[in-house]
Design a protein around this motif. Structure first.
Motif: not given
Length: 165
Positions: A30-51
């Motif tokens: 999170d500290g290395l990632t630029p600030a900003g928001e994704h325009l869809s829920w797909l990255p969160l869903i994919l990240g949760s599945m990866l998690g």
């Protein structure tokens, strides 16, 4: 006859390791990632599945290493929760935004609503420049009717995101 629980250094180190494995990678990403928001829920869903995959693998490994049965049950569940809620989504955010070198594209849009929750950052709702009937919620402040410029990027993984204001 009651027995006094014994202290096992290995188990205590495993608990500390669980917190480190569960919290530190997500915080660093999170500290290395630029600030900003994704325009869809797909990255969160994919990240949760990866998690789930990461947490499941780490949980299986820790069940093999921890001796005390109480910890053997709790630690894998905690690793799964940490990985699903934070580490997996942080990895996707980092790869999509942190490795993205696509040029920023500016868009002018209008604020249609302002949310000031009692907890958390202020939010603005703007019209989507791709389809004016759609709305996008962003972190920020402004007044209704104000024209603002947002900068979007394509995303390294292909998930469009907006730079933080």
């Amino acid at each position: 006859m009651r027995t006094t629980p014994t202290f096992h250094l290995r188990d205590s180190l495993m608990l500390l390791g669980m917190y480190a494995i569960g919290l530190i990678p997500g915080a660093m990403l999170d500290g290395l990632t630029p600030a900003g928001e994704h325009l869809s829920w797909l990255p969160l869903i994919l990240g949760s599945m990866l998690g789930i995959g990461i947490g499941g693998g780490l949980g299986w490994l820790t069940r093999r290493l921890i001796r005390r049965s109480g910890y053997r049950d709790v630690v894998p569940i905690m690793l799964l929760i940490y990985s699903m809620a934070w580490t997996g989504p942080a990895l996707v955010r980092y790869f999509n935004k942190g490795l993205d070198h696509s040029p920023a594209v500016s868009h002018t849009t209008t604020i249609v609503a302002v949310n000031r929750p009692s907890k958390g950052p202020n939010q603005i709702v703007v019209t989507d420049w791709r389809d004016p009937r759609e709305r996008i919620t962003l972190i920020g402040s402004g007044t209704i009717g104000e024209q603002i410029t947002v900068r979007s990027h394509r995303g390294w993984l292909g998930f469009a995101w907006i730079e933080g204001r």
